[in-house]
Design an enzyme around this catalytic site. Structure first.
Site, short mmCIF file in Angstrom:
data_model
loop_
_atom_site.label_atom_id
_atom_site.label_comp_id
_atom_site.label_asym_id
_atom_site.label_seq_id
_atom_site.Cartn_x
_atom_site.Cartn_y
_atom_site.Cartn_z
N GLY A 1 3.94 1.37 -1.82
CA GLY A 1 3.07 0.77 -2.83
C GLY A 1 2.02 1.74 -3.36
CG HIS A 2 -0.94 3.43 -0.82
ND1 HIS A 2 -2.13 2.83 -1.19
CD2 HIS A 2 -0.72 3.03 0.46
CE1 HIS A 2 -2.61 2.12 -0.18
NE2 HIS A 2 -1.76 2.22 0.84
CB CYS A 3 4.39 6.30 -3.80
SG CYS A 3 4.21 7.14 -2.21
#
Length: 98
Positions: free
Chosen positions: A10-12
């Site tokens: 999700g951060h990516c």
């Protein structure tokens, strides 16, 4: 600058538009620096070799050396850091494995 990422991260996914915008900004400025991406889970030996412990992980490559990126994660921070660290003689062409 190389981003090690994972498709499921999700951060990516949240960071991807920022990274792409920084790459476009640098290109428009005429920078010789290249922003690249490596799918970490698809390249586990490469990720392990550079000590990638989480995603996204940014690493700077210049003069045959690698080090972890220590700048900010916003477009302006990325552009400023890369512009400051990129010099004409710091670029090495690496063959793609696509």
């Amino acid at each position: 600058l190389v981003q090690f990422y994972a498709k499921w991260c999700g951060h990516c996914k949240k960071f991807d538009p920022v990274y792409r915008k920084a790459a476009s900004h640098l290109r428009l400025e005429g920078s010789t620096a290249i922003l690249a991406k490596v799918d970490g889970p698809a390249n586990p030996n490469l990720s392990k070799g550079f000590g990638v412990a989480g995603f996204p992980s940014l690493h700077w490559f210049a003069y045959g050396e690698e080090r972890a990126y220590e700048g900010g994660r916003r477009n302006d921070s990325l552009v400023e850091w890369v512009s400051h660290h990129a010099r004409g003689d710091a670029v090495t062409i690496v063959a793609s494995q696509r």
